[in-house]
Structures are given as C-alpha cells and as structure tokens.
Design a protein around this motif. Sequence first.
Motif, mmCIF file in Angstrom:
data_model
loop_
_atom_site.group_PDB
_atom_site.id
_atom_site.type_symbol
_atom_site.label_atom_id
_atom_site.label_comp_id
_atom_site.label_asym_id
_atom_site.label_seq_id
_atom_site.Cartn_x
_atom_site.Cartn_y
_atom_site.Cartn_z
ATOM 1 N N ALA A 1 0.828 -1.205 0.000
ATOM 2 C CA ALA A 1 0.000 0.000 0.000
ATOM 3 C C ALA A 1 0.865 1.258 0.000
ATOM 4 N N ARG A 2 1.921 1.246 0.826
ATOM 5 C CA ARG A 2 2.839 2.380 0.870
ATOM 6 C C ARG A 2 3.517 2.564 -0.489
ATOM 7 N N GLY A 3 3.943 1.465 -1.093
ATOM 8 C CA GLY A 3 4.601 1.546 -2.388
ATOM 9 C C GLY A 3 3.693 2.091 -3.473
ATOM 10 N N LEU A 4 2.439 1.631 -3.506
ATOM 11 C CA LEU A 4 1.500 2.140 -4.509
ATOM 12 C C LEU A 4 1.262 3.632 -4.336
ATOM 13 N N SER A 5 1.126 4.069 -3.095
ATOM 14 C CA SER A 5 0.918 5.495 -2.843
ATOM 15 C C SER A 5 2.107 6.319 -3.331
ATOM 16 N N ASP A 6 3.319 5.825 -3.087
ATOM 17 C CA ASP A 6 4.508 6.537 -3.555
ATOM 18 C C ASP A 6 4.598 6.536 -5.077
ATOM 19 N N LEU A 7 4.262 5.415 -5.692
ATOM 20 C CA LEU A 7 4.297 5.362 -7.152
ATOM 21 C C LEU A 7 3.285 6.331 -7.760
ATOM 22 N N ALA A 8 2.126 6.466 -7.119
ATOM 23 C CA ALA A 8 1.136 7.423 -7.602
ATOM 24 C C ALA A 8 1.722 8.833 -7.595
ATOM 25 N N ALA A 9 2.426 9.184 -6.515
ATOM 26 C CA ALA A 9 2.991 10.528 -6.399
ATOM 27 C C ALA A 9 4.152 10.755 -7.351
ATOM 28 N N LEU A 10 4.895 9.706 -7.680
ATOM 29 C CA LEU A 10 6.095 9.845 -8.501
ATOM 30 C C LEU A 10 5.809 9.838 -10.004
ATOM 31 N N ARG A 11 4.570 9.660 -10.395
ATOM 32 C CA ARG A 11 4.268 9.692 -11.829
ATOM 33 C C ARG A 11 4.424 11.109 -12.385
ATOM 34 N N VAL A 12 5.066 11.180 -13.546
ATOM 35 C CA VAL A 12 5.260 12.470 -14.213
ATOM 36 C C VAL A 12 4.745 12.359 -15.640
ATOM 37 N N PRO A 13 4.307 13.471 -16.220
ATOM 38 C CA PRO A 13 3.794 13.418 -17.599
ATOM 39 C C PRO A 13 4.919 13.312 -18.616
ATOM 40 N N ALA A 14 4.627 12.623 -19.696
ATOM 41 C CA ALA A 14 5.552 12.493 -20.824
ATOM 42 C C ALA A 14 4.709 12.338 -22.087
ATOM 43 N N ASN A 15 5.386 12.298 -23.228
ATOM 44 C CA ASN A 15 4.695 12.133 -24.505
ATOM 45 C C ASN A 15 5.043 10.796 -25.128
ATOM 46 N N GLY A 16 4.051 10.169 -25.754
ATOM 47 C CA GLY A 16 4.270 8.939 -26.496
ATOM 48 C C GLY A 16 4.684 9.220 -27.925
ATOM 49 N N PRO A 17 4.873 8.176 -28.740
ATOM 50 C CA PRO A 17 5.393 8.357 -30.103
ATOM 51 C C PRO A 17 4.450 9.117 -31.023
ATOM 52 N N ASP A 18 3.174 9.181 -30.695
ATOM 53 C CA ASP A 18 2.217 9.936 -31.513
ATOM 54 C C ASP A 18 1.848 11.264 -30.862
ATOM 55 N N GLY A 19 2.649 11.679 -29.873
ATOM 56 C CA GLY A 19 2.386 12.919 -29.182
ATOM 57 C C GLY A 19 1.370 12.811 -28.073
ATOM 58 N N GLU A 20 0.875 11.592 -27.820
ATOM 59 C CA GLU A 20 -0.125 11.407 -26.778
ATOM 60 C C GLU A 20 0.497 11.589 -25.398
ATOM 61 N N ARG A 21 -0.293 12.090 -24.456
ATOM 62 C CA ARG A 21 0.184 12.297 -23.088
ATOM 63 C C ARG A 21 0.097 10.984 -22.319
ATOM 64 N N VAL A 22 1.191 10.630 -21.635
ATOM 65 C CA VAL A 22 1.227 9.433 -20.808
ATOM 66 C C VAL A 22 1.826 9.798 -19.460
ATOM 67 N N LEU A 23 1.586 8.942 -18.478
ATOM 68 C CA LEU A 23 2.197 9.099 -17.169
ATOM 69 C C LEU A 23 3.215 7.991 -16.969
ATOM 70 N N VAL A 24 4.393 8.359 -16.481
ATOM 71 C CA VAL A 24 5.474 7.388 -16.302
ATOM 72 C C VAL A 24 6.033 7.522 -14.891
ATOM 73 N N PRO A 25 6.576 6.446 -14.333
ATOM 74 C CA PRO A 25 7.200 6.558 -13.007
ATOM 75 C C PRO A 25 8.559 7.242 -13.110
ATOM 76 N N ALA A 26 8.689 8.379 -12.440
ATOM 77 C CA ALA A 26 9.997 9.031 -12.325
ATOM 78 C C ALA A 26 10.844 8.263 -11.332
ATOM 79 N N ALA A 27 12.166 8.487 -11.378
ATOM 80 C CA ALA A 27 13.069 7.651 -10.588
ATOM 81 C C ALA A 27 12.999 7.955 -9.095
ATOM 82 N N GLY A 28 13.024 9.240 -8.684
ATOM 83 C CA GLY A 28 12.996 9.493 -7.248
ATOM 84 C C GLY A 28 13.284 10.929 -6.879
ATOM 85 N N ILE A 29 13.118 11.226 -5.588
ATOM 86 C CA ILE A 29 13.310 12.546 -4.993
ATOM 87 C C ILE A 29 14.608 12.533 -4.177
#
Length: 652
Positions: free
Chosen positions: A257-285
């Motif tokens: 549960a703690r890990g999922l909560s942290d992963l939710a917070a660490l997601r950052v926006p990025a673009n896919g190959p067609d310019g679509e917006r995606v969320l990806v896990p950033a490495a860390g703080i």
Amino acid sequence: MNGAPGPDTTLVHAGTFAVLGPDGGVRGRRGTSPDGLFHRDARHLSRWTLTVDGAAPEVLVPSSGEASALCVLTPPGTRDEPAAYTVFCEQAVSAGVLTESLRLVNNRPVPVEAVLSLTADADFADQFELRSDKRRYEKDGARRTASTDGDGVTFTYERGAWRSRTTVRSSPAPAAIRPVRAPDTAHRLDWHLELPSHGAAELLLTVTAFAHGAPAPAAVRTPAEAVAEHAADTAAFTASPLPIPAGAPEGLADACARGLSDLAALRVPANGPDGERVLVPAAGIPWFLTLFGRDSLFTSLFALPYRPELAEGTLRALAATQGTAYDADRGEQPGRIVHEIRHGELAHFRQVPYGRYYGSVDATPLFPVLLDSYTETTGDRTLATRLEDQARAAVSWMFRDGGLDESGYLVYSPDPKGLVNQNWKDSEGAICFLDGSQAEGPIAVAEAQGYAYDALVRTARLARSVWGDAAYADRLDSAAADLRERFLRDFWMPGPDFPALALDGRGRQVDSLASDAGHLLWSGILDAPHAERVGRRLLEPDFFSGWAIRTLASGRPGYHPLSYHRGTCWPHDNAVILLGLARCGLKEETRKVALGLLEASAHHGHRLPEVMAGYARSQHPRPVPYPHSCSPQAWAAATPLAVLTALRETEH
C-alpha cells in the motif's frame, strides 16, 4: 519560514516537489539535502522565511504530512504572557504550484493586530548546480530580476532565449512589498491583519513556477484544491485491490500500500510516439523526478501484474525518445533507449549531457523485455503491434552498437562526458576486481548479458505470435542460444563456483562476488543447476545481511558497507533476485529474502529506501540508513509488488 531543528517534509505531485523545513520554510540549501520548490529540474523557490510580530515564530507542531504539510506556529511568548495568537499553516503542491494557507487565531478576548513578514526569493538553480560535487557552471549573460505589483512579486530568470519565472501572489494583498538587499532578488512582503476577539483571519499564498518550454500551470488557489487533486489522482491509481494471499507475511499489505501510494505521487507526464500524453514513473526525490530508462522499466516490470498502465506509459515514452542518430556528446545511437531525460537550463545549453542522455547498456534490452512481458500479462497485442519498429530497432542496436556482433556480448566503454559505468551499478569504481580495482573497458557486465538473452528470446516470441515473422524469430532464438552457451563458458568462475561480475576489455573475469549474479536467475540465461547454486550462495552470511542481499559480498578488499554499489543493499536489486529465486523454485530462499525486506520496510514506516547500508542484522537491530538515499524512490516503492509476485509464484 525559519528552519527550526527537525526533519524536512517532502511534498510531491504531478512532476513538482517541495522540500520544506519544520516551520514550512525554505532556506536555500545546497548539497545532499537541498530545499525549495522544484519544477522541471530547477529550483523555483529558494527562500521562504516568515516572521511574526518581528521575530521568528516558535514551532509548536513541526511540519509533517504527505498530501499536504501542516505545522503550528506562534509569536514568541512566555509562561506568564503566552502568545497572543496562533498560526495554523497548511501547504500543498500541484503541477508547478505551491499553495499555502495561514490561519491566524486570536487567543485573547480583545482584538489583536498580527504583523507578518514573508521574505521570498527564487534562485532558479539547476539541480545539477545544487549537488555537492563542487562543480561550477559558467552562465554567461544570465540575469535574475524581480518586479512587484499590488498582490505580490514576480521573479524572472533570463539567459539568451531561456526564460523562467516564479510568481508569488497573496490574498489579501500585502500592505507593503520591498526588496531585501541587492544584488539578491529577495523581497519582503508585509501584512497587518486584524484579529477580532477570539476571532481569526486567513492569508492565502500561491507560488507558481513557469518553466521554460512548459505549459503554464493550471490555476490552484488553496491547499484544499491541491489536496483534493492529489487525493483523486492517488485514489484512481491505488483503488484496485492487490491479491494479497491468505497467510501472507506480516507487513506485506502495508508495504504494498505504501509503495503504490509513492508510485502514484512519482508519476510524471511524458509524450508517447504519436504525441499522446502518458504518465510514467519518475526515478525518485530529490535528484531524479524525471523519466529514467532503466529505473522506469524495472519499476514498471515490478508493478506490471497489478498496475499495467505504468508499463504502457513507460514503453510509449521510451519509444518516443529512442535514439535515431549518432551523437557522441550524449551517447545517442539509432535504436538505443534513453537513460535519462532532463528539462533544465544546463541540459538546454548542453553543459551537462542530460537533455537526453543515452549512456546505459541495459535500458535497450529491457525495453523489448517489458514489451513482451506486457503483452503476455495483459493479453493486449495492440501495443506490441504499435511498437514493432521500436522493438526491432532496439534489438538491432544490441548487435550493431551494443557489441553482440563484434565481441559477442553487450559492452560499454567509460564515457568521458558522462558515466564511467553504464549498468545499474553506475558509480565510479563499482565494477571492480576482488582487490577493489576498477575494471577497464570495454566492459561486459554479467547481468546485461542476461537481459540481452531475455530480450532476444522475448522479441522472438513477439515476432512469431504478433508480427508474423518466423524467419526473424528463428534468427533471434539462434543468437540467444549461442549467447547462453558462451556466457556460461566465459563468465563462470570454477574456484568460487560463481559467475564473474564482468569481463574487462581484455576478456579477463572481473572476479568480485556481486549481487548481479542474482539477476541471471531472473533472465534465465543460466541453466537450472548453475542457477540454483547461485541462488543458494546469495543467502550465505557474506551476501545476506539479514535485511537484504548486499551488492558485494563482505570480507573482501573491495567491500564497504557504506559504498554506494560496493557493499550496500538495494531493495530493487533484491526484487530482481527474488523474482529469479521464485523462477528457479527456490522457495526457502525466496521467503527468507522477502521477510528480510518486509522487516526492513517496517522500520521505515513501510517505505523501503532506495538503498541501505550493508551492516549485518547481528551488528545493529535496525537497518542502518545509507546517508544519501533518495526517498521516495520508484523502484524501491515497487519492490513490495515484486515481493508479492515472488511469494505468489512460490505458493503455486
């Protein structure tokens, strides 16, 4: 505010984070523990200092929290004359925004005037400038300015065409705004607030970071709005229950549960190959709130059975940033998967090679590994069809530029402008002989050969089942079989009965006993007898600390329990090993490592740190922290999910 003694509070959401002192303040620290408001690799708030009635406030309750930070402050008082009023402070972050609410409550039966002053500044320091390595970067023509208007101040940074700004706005508007001292751009904002008898007043502050090249942040005026947005995003990601088995070890559900909560917070926006917006896990703080090839791939692999959307986003984002040309400055090569994405000023001016830096030997094979794993786990063939060209390009890179065609192994050479080592143990000196000396390249690290083998096998499977190319699949299967046979011949050390950490540039076995060998169980490059011997060896006391498996076996010259990669214990490293132990059916060993990690997690509030010191459990009853560990950190946050997978597999 003023940095009273106590721990910092970190708030993170939507690609923005703030590190705040116990009183909610920022002092502009540098080094290993920087504070401030950070967005797109720059510090947009470097000073945030409150005084009440002309003095630093007393901290009754230090700042703490996750969705928001709460603290309680008062003007200085005495036992005989307690504080006239109390300040209840709440702070929260959203994408590019820090909001703060100050609620002042009159403690007396008569009206009180509260005099507040806030000193604010933005130094716009690139995160690479803030590190503790003492490097100094020339910034010719750079200019910082500040301007005021009725309700706040705007800080601006310009260097050529590069332009960023930070605005501070308040409601009610300040009674006065004045510069603090030249040449700093710091300004002081003053308020005189009337508090009725046992009444209250509120001051709302909004700090907005306008980063170069980024869209303007959405308007957020109050911490409550930011908290509601954070809660909705987190709930959407964490709501689906995890299949925690009956009789699961104590702490597994809490760690997941703690890990999922942290992963939710660490997601950052990025673009896919067609310019679509995606969320990806950033490495860390604090240093790595951005897309990292290896980190994001492993994080997504650990979470795949439970949150496949992370894998989909990661694959799309990495496909969009895959190398297309040769650029020696940043290690780009056609088909190569990016190691690190940076958005800051120094990357823009190429003073660091990290705008897009490709110096990784293992992200590229891990890309098709994750693509096939995603297809196998979800049954969705759409993504594998969409990314066929990118997967083939990754495999082509492994042969053409990665070294499989020339030396028969994936290899890297030290990068004079980037990383000396380009596997996951990427610190200088990490790939060492038994005597502690660094291997010299081109270097073929053991675990990367396992990833390459797995990538060939899995891409062959995609070629047959999704792309309809049996001839290509046959070629890859043949190459995989050849790699597997050669690997055992060249890497296995008969004396220690264990794989070498690497082969150096002269083909010599780098004879350290290292945790990398455990990754070979996960990738399947070892046959069953050799894999089982490795798995059991990793649970011997020189490897297993009681909490986790060390990166390097203790008792050898190269070992140091506080070395970043030469004796510490990394949860994600253990997660890969755990999945390998489970794959090999080593049930007792799997459970022993799983229990150690979960017990270590319990000592950290069920949040596994990025890395722990290598001291044995017999030396100290708690895991000894590594002094510079990131927290939260993505692949450590995803490690409990890998623990869950490994335990489920060994129970079947």
